[in-house]
Design a protein around this motif. Structure first.
Motif, PDB file in Angstrom:
ATOM      1  N   LEU A  42     -13.373 -47.641 -11.073  1.00  0.00           N
ATOM      2  CA  LEU A  42     -12.566 -47.566 -12.429  1.00  0.00           C
ATOM      3  C   LEU A  42     -11.918 -48.993 -12.637  1.00  0.00           C
ATOM      4  CD1 LEU A  42     -10.961 -46.297 -14.721  1.00  0.00           C
ATOM      5  CD2 LEU A  42      -9.295 -45.502 -13.047  1.00  0.00           C
ATOM      6  N   ASN A  43     -12.064 -49.734 -13.709  1.00  0.00           N
ATOM      7  CA  ASN A  43     -11.516 -51.026 -14.176  1.00  0.00           C
ATOM      8  C   ASN A  43     -10.832 -50.891 -15.509  1.00  0.00           C
ATOM      9  OD1 ASN A  43     -11.211 -53.688 -14.745  1.00  0.00           O
ATOM     10  ND2 ASN A  43     -13.181 -54.332 -13.753  1.00  0.00           N
ATOM     11  N   VAL A  44      -9.509 -50.651 -15.500  1.00  0.00           N
ATOM     12  CA  VAL A  44      -8.822 -50.716 -16.756  1.00  0.00           C
ATOM     13  C   VAL A  44      -7.947 -52.033 -16.354  1.00  0.00           C
ATOM     14  CG1 VAL A  44      -8.744 -48.644 -17.036  1.00  0.00           C
ATOM     15  CG2 VAL A  44      -6.968 -49.394 -15.463  1.00  0.00           C
ATOM     16  N   SER A  45      -8.445 -53.456 -16.247  1.00  0.00           N
ATOM     17  CA  SER A  45      -7.615 -54.568 -16.010  1.00  0.00           C
ATOM     18  C   SER A  45      -7.603 -55.366 -17.195  1.00  0.00           C
ATOM     19  CB  SER A  45      -8.263 -55.414 -14.805  1.00  0.00           C
ATOM     20  OG  SER A  45      -9.548 -56.033 -15.444  1.00  0.00           O
ATOM     21  N   GLN A  46      -6.758 -56.201 -17.417  1.00  0.00           N
ATOM     22  CA  GLN A  46      -6.818 -57.196 -18.547  1.00  0.00           C
ATOM     23  C   GLN A  46      -6.433 -56.375 -19.814  1.00  0.00           C
ATOM     24  OE1 GLN A  46      -9.145 -61.016 -17.946  1.00  0.00           O
ATOM     25  NE2 GLN A  46     -10.296 -59.370 -16.740  1.00  0.00           N
ATOM     26  N   ASN A  47      -5.435 -55.392 -19.801  1.00  0.00           N
ATOM     27  CA  ASN A  47      -5.091 -54.849 -21.028  1.00  0.00           C
ATOM     28  C   ASN A  47      -3.794 -55.304 -21.492  1.00  0.00           C
ATOM     29  OD1 ASN A  47      -6.780 -52.485 -22.267  1.00  0.00           O
ATOM     30  ND2 ASN A  47      -6.957 -52.366 -20.062  1.00  0.00           N
ATOM     31  N   PHE A  48      -3.178 -56.303 -20.524  1.00  0.00           N
ATOM     32  CA  PHE A  48      -2.171 -57.223 -20.541  1.00  0.00           C
ATOM     33  C   PHE A  48      -0.972 -56.572 -20.854  1.00  0.00           C
ATOM     34  CE2 PHE A  48      -6.087 -59.884 -21.202  1.00  0.00           C
ATOM     35  CZ  PHE A  48      -5.732 -60.772 -20.177  1.00  0.00           C
ATOM     36  N   GLN A  49       0.092 -56.809 -22.174  1.00  0.00           N
ATOM     37  CA  GLN A  49       1.146 -56.482 -22.135  1.00  0.00           C
ATOM     38  C   GLN A  49       1.108 -54.968 -22.580  1.00  0.00           C
ATOM     39  OE1 GLN A  49      -0.601 -58.286 -24.288  1.00  0.00           O
ATOM     40  NE2 GLN A  49       0.089 -58.264 -26.450  1.00  0.00           N
ATOM     41  N   ASP A  69      -9.270 -51.665 -10.297  1.00  0.00           N
ATOM     42  CA  ASP A  69      -9.022 -52.752 -10.593  1.00  0.00           C
ATOM     43  C   ASP A  69      -7.709 -52.517 -11.812  1.00  0.00           C
ATOM     44  OD1 ASP A  69      -8.510 -55.435 -11.708  1.00  0.00           O
ATOM     45  OD2 ASP A  69     -10.647 -55.781 -11.436  1.00  0.00           O
ATOM     46  N   ILE A  70      -6.904 -52.486 -11.773  1.00  0.00           N
ATOM     47  CA  ILE A  70      -5.540 -52.818 -12.781  1.00  0.00           C
ATOM     48  C   ILE A  70      -4.851 -53.850 -13.149  1.00  0.00           C
ATOM     49  CG2 ILE A  70      -5.455 -50.252 -12.048  1.00  0.00           C
ATOM     50  CD1 ILE A  70      -2.805 -51.043 -10.438  1.00  0.00           C
ATOM     51  N   SER A  71      -5.474 -55.020 -12.562  1.00  0.00           N
ATOM     52  CA  SER A  71      -4.873 -56.250 -12.603  1.00  0.00           C
ATOM     53  C   SER A  71      -4.462 -56.751 -13.707  1.00  0.00           C
ATOM     54  CB  SER A  71      -5.667 -57.526 -11.868  1.00  0.00           C
ATOM     55  OG  SER A  71      -7.104 -57.563 -12.506  1.00  0.00           O
ATOM     56  N   TYR A  72      -3.664 -57.647 -13.937  1.00  0.00           N
ATOM     57  CA  TYR A  72      -3.364 -58.432 -15.444  1.00  0.00           C
ATOM     58  C   TYR A  72      -2.898 -57.219 -16.414  1.00  0.00           C
ATOM     59  CZ  TYR A  72      -4.695 -62.558 -13.305  1.00  0.00           C
ATOM     60  OH  TYR A  72      -5.109 -63.649 -12.252  1.00  0.00           O
ATOM     61  N   ASN A  73      -1.884 -56.325 -16.046  1.00  0.00           N
ATOM     62  CA  ASN A  73      -1.256 -55.366 -17.070  1.00  0.00           C
ATOM     63  C   ASN A  73       0.118 -55.670 -16.777  1.00  0.00           C
ATOM     64  OD1 ASN A  73      -3.655 -53.937 -18.192  1.00  0.00           O
ATOM     65  ND2 ASN A  73      -4.082 -53.527 -16.213  1.00  0.00           N
ATOM     66  N   ARG A  74       0.887 -54.499 -17.310  1.00  0.00           N
ATOM     67  CA  ARG A  74       2.404 -54.628 -17.037  1.00  0.00           C
ATOM     68  C   ARG A  74       3.014 -53.497 -16.188  1.00  0.00           C
ATOM     69  NH1 ARG A  74       5.129 -58.656 -17.631  1.00  0.00           N
ATOM     70  NH2 ARG A  74       6.777 -57.669 -18.521  1.00  0.00           N
ATOM     71  N   ILE A  75       2.103 -53.162 -15.277  1.00  0.00           N
ATOM     72  CA  ILE A  75       2.336 -52.060 -14.396  1.00  0.00           C
ATOM     73  C   ILE A  75       3.516 -52.342 -13.235  1.00  0.00           C
ATOM     74  CG2 ILE A  75       1.483 -50.471 -12.750  1.00  0.00           C
ATOM     75  CD1 ILE A  75      -1.079 -50.737 -14.231  1.00  0.00           C
ATOM     76  N   THR A  76       4.498 -51.578 -13.224  1.00  0.00           N
ATOM     77  CA  THR A  76       5.475 -52.021 -12.336  1.00  0.00           C
ATOM     78  C   THR A  76       5.536 -51.067 -11.064  1.00  0.00           C
ATOM     79  OG1 THR A  76       7.201 -50.511 -13.553  1.00  0.00           O
ATOM     80  CG2 THR A  76       7.190 -52.634 -14.360  1.00  0.00           C
TER      81      THR A  76
END
Length: 343
Positions: A190-197, A216-223
């Motif tokens: 599952l790759n949902v990375s780079q949805n940014f803000q 892969d959830i990199s480069y999002n706004r997940i806290t």
């Protein structure tokens, strides 16, 4: 008997043409700088693989598609298509559709009729939505690639793709993921990375993706990562770089995947009596036999740490960085996906 025909260098004995047409199964019309398709002299019903990639096609005639009754692979990547024909729903034997690198703003609703479809590639288009019922109908779909589009949401029906193994939705505008992901029992990547803000949370049901190996959830706004992720026993690679993570804290993240799992599992165990929402999820996890409290393991976690990607981000196929998106436009095809058909 299978015959491969490359119409870029077509040499046909017209006296035997009728006989040859009966055996025709593969047609390669790729990289011919075609602006439109010629009137076919072939029996389209005999074609099982058709490659129209790397041309300048702006449309595909409805009448042509409707006659491709036995086509299994249709490759139209790297053209200038603004839409796919509605008659694509007639392709009931279609297993692979590659429409990457076009100008598609939507997929036709009739694609739901392609119930044999196993791989759908619509990367590098302008999709703002997917058909609402796509997940209810494409029950054999194993790989769905929709990266580098303008998707804000994935339809709820996506969670019913029980055969799905790979879902690549990076580089979009996703605000959230469907809540009920637990039906994706075969999902491995599952790759949902780079949805940014845009992407700020993950659904709690992500902890019920028992087959998940790569996330892969990199480069999002997940806290915060859902506590349920502590139960992803098969998870080997987790990319979280570029998120403002608070839970787990960075001092836990820096110790690798094993420690992240342990932290989340302990947190769930400690708080499973409240709130009520978490209690229901714990019940499900216990029912499935995946939640048993802490998963402490004091042995070396070097292998786990190797699977936890923090310092260097690499996507599934190495093409996730925004700086690469331009090279997949119809005018820049030298990095287009490898053609399926050869001479």
């Amino acid at each position: 008997m299978m015959t491969r025909v490359d119409l870029r260098n077509k040499k046909v004995d017209h006296g035997r043409e009728t006989m040859e047409e009966e055996k025709l199964e593969i047609v390669d019309l790729s990289s011919m700088s075609l602006d439109s398709l010629p009137n076919p002299s072939l029996n389209l019903a005999t074609i099982c693989k058709l490659d129209l990639s790397n041309n300048n096609l702006q449309n595909i005639p409805e009448s042509l598609t409707a006659r491709l009754l036995n086509v299994v692979v249709l490759d139209v990547h790297s053209n200038q298509l603004k839409s796919l024909p509605n008659s694509i729903g007639c392709l009931t034997k279609l297993k692979v559709l590659n429409a990457a690198g076009n100008l598609l703003a939507f997929l036709p609703k009739t694609i739901e009729n392609c119930r044999c479809l196993e791989e759908l590639n619509a990367n590098f288009n302008k999709l703002s939505m997917l058909p609402d019922n796509i997940g209810y109908e494409l029950v054999n779909l194993k790989k769905l690639s929709v990266n580098s589009n303008k998707l804000m949401l994935l339809p709820h029906s996506i969670s019913y793709l029980t055969s799905l193994k790979v879902l690549d939705a990076r580089l979009n505008n996703l605000r959230s993921l469907p809540e009920d992901l637990e039906n994706l029992i075969n999902l491995q990547v599952l790759n949902v990375s780079q949805n940014f803000q845009y992407l700020e949370t993950l659904p709690y049901s992500i902890g019920l993706l028992f087959s998940l190996v790569e996330l892969d959830i990199s480069y999002n706004r997940i806290t915060s990562l859902p506590d349920s992720m502590g139960c992803l026993r098969k998870l080997q690679k987790l990319s979280v770089e570029g998120n403002p993570l608070v839970s787990p804290p960075m001092e836990v993240v820096e110790h690798g995947l094993h420690m992240v799992k342990e932290y989340l599992s302990d947190k769930m165990n400690a708080g499973h009596r409240s709130p009520l929402k978490k209690k229901s999820w714990v019940g499900k996890l216990v029912k499935y036999g995946t939640f048993n409290g802490s998963i402490r393991n004091h042995h070396s976690n070097s292998e786990e740490r190797e699977g936890f990607i923090m310092s260097e981000y690499r996507s599934i196929d190495g093409l996730a960085s925004p700086r690469y998106t331009g090279i997949f436009s119809p005018r820049h095809r030298f990095f287009s996906p490898k053609r399926i058909f050869t001479r």
